[in-house]
Write a protein that holds these residues in place. Structure first.
Motif, mmCIF file in Angstrom:
data_model
loop_
_atom_site.group_PDB
_atom_site.id
_atom_site.type_symbol
_atom_site.label_atom_id
_atom_site.label_comp_id
_atom_site.label_asym_id
_atom_site.label_seq_id
_atom_site.Cartn_x
_atom_site.Cartn_y
_atom_site.Cartn_z
ATOM 1 N N PRO A 8 0.819 -1.205 0.000
ATOM 2 C CA PRO A 8 0.000 0.000 0.000
ATOM 3 C C PRO A 8 0.863 1.269 0.000
ATOM 4 O O PRO A 8 1.901 1.329 0.663
ATOM 5 C CB PRO A 8 -0.802 -0.099 1.297
ATOM 6 C CG PRO A 8 -0.719 -1.533 1.700
ATOM 7 C CD PRO A 8 0.567 -2.052 1.160
ATOM 8 N N ARG A 9 0.388 2.253 -0.735
ATOM 9 C CA ARG A 9 1.115 3.519 -0.867
ATOM 10 C C ARG A 9 1.410 4.166 0.491
ATOM 11 O O ARG A 9 2.495 4.674 0.725
ATOM 12 C CB ARG A 9 0.300 4.477 -1.739
ATOM 13 C CG ARG A 9 0.981 5.787 -2.031
ATOM 14 C CD ARG A 9 0.159 6.645 -2.976
ATOM 15 N NE ARG A 9 -0.055 6.029 -4.270
ATOM 16 C CZ ARG A 9 0.826 6.054 -5.274
ATOM 17 N NH1 ARG A 9 1.958 6.660 -5.131
ATOM 18 N NH2 ARG A 9 0.537 5.466 -6.406
ATOM 19 N N TRP A 10 0.458 4.145 1.410
ATOM 20 C CA TRP A 10 0.647 4.854 2.676
ATOM 21 C C TRP A 10 1.772 4.242 3.511
ATOM 22 O O TRP A 10 2.520 4.966 4.163
ATOM 23 C CB TRP A 10 -0.668 4.932 3.460
ATOM 24 C CG TRP A 10 -1.103 3.676 4.143
ATOM 25 C CD1 TRP A 10 -1.801 2.636 3.601
ATOM 26 C CD2 TRP A 10 -0.870 3.323 5.503
ATOM 27 N NE1 TRP A 10 -2.012 1.652 4.525
ATOM 28 C CE2 TRP A 10 -1.467 2.047 5.710
ATOM 29 C CE3 TRP A 10 -0.226 3.939 6.560
ATOM 30 C CZ2 TRP A 10 -1.424 1.403 6.935
ATOM 31 C CZ3 TRP A 10 -0.189 3.291 7.787
ATOM 32 C CH2 TRP A 10 -0.795 2.041 7.966
ATOM 33 N N ILE A 11 1.922 2.918 3.483
ATOM 34 C CA ILE A 11 2.990 2.281 4.255
ATOM 35 C C ILE A 11 4.341 2.542 3.592
ATOM 36 O O ILE A 11 5.325 2.852 4.263
ATOM 37 C CB ILE A 11 2.749 0.762 4.413
ATOM 38 C CG1 ILE A 11 1.465 0.504 5.185
ATOM 39 C CG2 ILE A 11 3.934 0.105 5.125
ATOM 40 C CD1 ILE A 11 1.047 -0.961 5.216
ATOM 41 N N GLY A 12 4.385 2.427 2.274
ATOM 42 C CA GLY A 12 5.627 2.715 1.552
ATOM 43 C C GLY A 12 6.126 4.114 1.837
ATOM 44 O O GLY A 12 7.323 4.342 2.011
ATOM 45 N N GLN A 13 5.195 5.066 1.906
ATOM 46 C CA GLN A 13 5.574 6.444 2.194
ATOM 47 C C GLN A 13 6.252 6.544 3.556
ATOM 48 O O GLN A 13 7.260 7.229 3.709
ATOM 49 C CB GLN A 13 4.328 7.335 2.165
ATOM 50 C CG GLN A 13 4.623 8.798 2.192
ATOM 51 C CD GLN A 13 5.205 9.285 0.880
ATOM 52 O OE1 GLN A 13 4.670 9.024 -0.183
ATOM 53 N NE2 GLN A 13 6.308 10.001 0.945
ATOM 54 N N LEU A 14 5.730 5.833 4.540
ATOM 55 C CA LEU A 14 6.296 5.898 5.889
ATOM 56 C C LEU A 14 7.592 5.105 6.030
ATOM 57 O O LEU A 14 8.437 5.438 6.860
ATOM 58 C CB LEU A 14 5.273 5.392 6.911
ATOM 59 C CG LEU A 14 4.017 6.251 7.064
ATOM 60 C CD1 LEU A 14 3.048 5.597 8.039
ATOM 61 C CD2 LEU A 14 4.351 7.664 7.505
ATOM 62 N N LEU A 15 7.763 4.073 5.224
ATOM 63 C CA LEU A 15 8.969 3.244 5.319
ATOM 64 C C LEU A 15 10.207 3.887 4.689
ATOM 65 O O LEU A 15 11.329 3.591 5.093
ATOM 66 C CB LEU A 15 8.743 1.900 4.621
ATOM 67 C CG LEU A 15 8.076 0.804 5.407
ATOM 68 C CD1 LEU A 15 7.789 -0.390 4.509
ATOM 69 C CD2 LEU A 15 8.912 0.382 6.597
#
Length: 172
Positions: A137-144
């Motif tokens: 998911p885009r939102w997790i990738g952004q945070l990682l």
């Protein structure tokens, strides 16, 4: 070298937090599957030493440990509330309550699983070969993104320096 410790996916910069927030408020953007890769762009002689055309990867164990914690952490109400507590104070007061309520509601349907691969510890790294790959998911990738880069950059520089100094040359 002692492994760096990151205990939370929230150990990132505000840009990443605010982008994840925006994705959650933008229809289905947060749920879109995406990917990102981390890699070396070029070889700097000040790090790799004269006449070396590679780095020596570091951070495998730290990345695997961190991502394992993340996979557990993101599914909790405590993570959701900590995320809200970090971002919501920066939201305009007249929008804050509505956005927080929307984040809490959308959180229920956010995908929270993902895949990743990380390069083996101590192996040679050349430019433009991925040392970390994320799919999810885009939102997790952004945070990682930022924590992963922080974990691998310093460790790779350290491993390369050890190799350059000759203390690890027989393990390549």
């Amino acid at each position: 070298m002692k492994e760096p410790v990151l205990d939370s996916l929230l150990y990132t910069d505000f840009y990443q937090l605010s982008m994840a927030w925006a994705y959650m408020l933008s229809g289905n953007k947060a749920n879109e599957l995406t990917g990102f890769e981390a890699f070396c762009r070029n070889i700097k002689s000040s790090v790799s030493g004269p006449n070396l055309d590679f780095y020596v990867f570091g951070g495998h164990k730290a990345v695997v440990s961190f991502v394992s914690k993340v996979k557990k952490e993101i599914a909790t109400d405590e993570f959701r509330e900590a995320f809200i507590d970090l971002v919501s104070p920066k939201v305009a007061p007249e929008l804050r309550d509505v956005q927080v309520a929307e984040i809490r509601e959308r959180w229920k349907t956010l995908p929270k699983s993902f895949k990743f691969q990380v390069y083996p510890e101590g192996k040679k790294v050349v430019p433009h070969i991925p040392v970390f790959q994320y799919q999810g998911p885009r939102w997790i990738g952004q945070l990682l993104e930022t924590p992963i880069l922080n974990l691998i950059n310093g460790a790779t520089g350290y491993n390369t320096q050890k190799h350059w100094d000759g203390s690890n040359s027989d393990k390549m």
